[in-house]
Design an enzyme around this catalytic site. Structure first.
Site, PDB file in Angstrom:
ATOM      1  N   THR A  53      -4.169  -6.085   3.785  1.00  0.00           N
ATOM      2  CA  THR A  53      -4.798  -5.747   5.660  1.00  0.00           C
ATOM      3  C   THR A  53      -5.812  -6.202   6.616  1.00  0.00           C
ATOM      4  OG1 THR A  53      -3.729  -3.862   5.088  1.00  0.00           O
ATOM      5  CG2 THR A  53      -5.212  -2.878   6.416  1.00  0.00           C
ATOM      6  N   HIS A 131      -2.591   5.767   6.347  1.00  0.00           N
ATOM      7  CA  HIS A 131      -3.056   3.850   6.670  1.00  0.00           C
ATOM      8  C   HIS A 131      -1.638   3.895   8.028  1.00  0.00           C
ATOM      9  CE1 HIS A 131      -3.068   0.369   6.192  1.00  0.00           C
ATOM     10  NE2 HIS A 131      -3.299  -0.339   4.889  1.00  0.00           N
TER      11      HIS A 131
HETATM   12  C1  NCD Z   1      -2.148   0.337   0.282  1.00  0.00           C
HETATM   13  C2  NCD Z   1      -3.435   0.886   0.865  1.00  0.00           C
HETATM   14  O1  NCD Z   1      -4.437   0.726   0.613  1.00  0.00           O
HETATM   15  O2  NCD Z   1      -3.600   2.038   0.752  1.00  0.00           O
HETATM   16  N1  NCD Z   1      -2.027  -1.049   0.316  1.00  0.00           N
HETATM   17  C3  NCD Z   1      -2.154  -2.245   1.658  1.00  0.00           C
HETATM   18  O3  NCD Z   1      -2.437  -1.806   2.650  1.00  0.00           O
HETATM   19  N2  NCD Z   1      -0.489  -2.688   1.458  1.00  0.00           N
HETATM   20  C4  NCD Z   1      -1.400   0.929  -0.604  1.00  0.00           C
HETATM   21  C5  NCD Z   1      -1.779   0.441  -2.509  1.00  0.00           C
HETATM   22  O4  NCD Z   1      -3.356   0.256  -2.247  1.00  0.00           O
HETATM   23  O5  NCD Z   1      -1.923   0.437  -3.604  1.00  0.00           O
END
Ligand code: NCD
Length: 309
Positions: A53, A131
């Protein structure tokens, strides 16, 4: 002021606009990027670990000519370690940057940030709540892989209680039509009632399921998720759930030929790396799509047109 805080803010025309602009941004990136956000600075403040991210937001900003300042372990290395509030941090950082991407362990943290912000706040994950940019890149990936986002059966598998990616995707899918959701999890970590209520209210057809094998053969998309170790009250209750679902070559054998396997990553042991080379394994393409979608979102927030389509 436009912020990105939760998927509920996106109506279908805006989602379609984001999908179209993400596709344009793929071409911009492939052509070497451009300078449309030259002179703009993005701040990324992460109070929780991140690879995809944060780095994809930063890569996205650079690819459209902007610059980035970053606090990557903000809980330890920013003034939060001295007791500074989110509000005060945002009040200061907004004088250094034109937009702020924030990830925080507390649900609602991005809303708190937005309540004092004069610049766009982008929620990059607030605890076990939302998210939204992940859900947007997920739906973009679905469009890329299957050519449509409507009339699909989608299995969300694993930790649906604490997994904010699964929560946000489920809620974003209420803006699609003809979607059938299979919510596959052990009862202890099933999808929370607030999301189920939103699905019901939207008239989305969903089914709560425990059996991955039963969901597989019906699915166009299987979306695996990590058991969110950091959200469990204690190690024992985490360990009781860890390994609940592991997608192996045998599962791949039962996945329909035109279906696709997704995962927001990081994976622990939810997907056997032996199946990574199967063309239906879409999770690395999914992660790469994050750059294009975040380029589009940054352009919509900081470019000339604004977020509303
Ligand atoms: C996710 C999160 O941080 O919620 N990761 C991400 O951003 N791709 C999923 C996770 O951490 O399992």
């Amino acid at each position: 002021m436009n912020h990105i805080l939760a998927v509920s803010q996106f109506e279908r025309p805006v989602i379609d606009e984001i999908l179209a602009r993400s596709e344009q941004m793929r071409q911009v990136a492939e052509a070497g990027g451009d300078q449309r956000l030259a002179g703009k600075i993005l701040a990324t403040i992460f109070y929780e670990p991140s690879t995809r991210t944060r780095l994809s937001f930063e890569s996205a900003m650079f690819r459209v000519g902007g610059q980035v300042i970053s606090a990557e372990m903000a809980a330890e290395t920013s003034s939060a370690a001295k007791g500074e509030s989110i509000q005060d941090t945002v009040r200061i950082v907004q004088s250094y940057a034109h937009a702020i991407v924030i990830r925080h362990p507390q649900g609602g943290a991005a809303n708190i940030a937005a309540s004092v912000a004069d610049v766009p706040i982008i929620n990059a994950g607030d605890g076990a709540r939302e998210h939204p940019t992940q859900a947007l890149l997920d739906i973009y990936t679905i469009k890329q892989e299957l050519g449509r986002v409507d009339d699909l059966t989608i299995a969300l598998v694993g930790d649906l209680r604490y997994g904010r990616a699964a929560r946000s995707l489920a809620m974003l899918l209420t803006k699609t039509t003809g979607t059938r959701l299979l919510l596959v999890s052990p009862p202890e970590i099933r999808m929370a009632d607030d999301v189920l209520a939103a699905l019901s209210e939207a008239g989305l057809d969903y089914q709560v399921e425990e059996d991955l094998a039963a969901a597989l053969s019906q699915s166009d998309i299987v979306y695996m998720t990590r058991v969110q170790k950091e959200r469990f009250p204690d190690l024992d209750s985490y360990q009781a759930m860890q390994g609940a679902y592991q997608f192996t070559a045998e599962h791949m054998g039962h996945l329909p030929a035109g279906a696709v396997l997704m995962h927001p990553l990081p994976r622990v042991d939810e997907i056997d790396p032996a199946i990574d080379s199967d063309p239906r394994a879409a999770y690395f393409r999914q992660a790469q799509n994050g750059v294009y979608v975040r380029m589009a979102l940054l352009d919509m927030l900081l470019g000339r047109r604004g977020l509303v389509a």
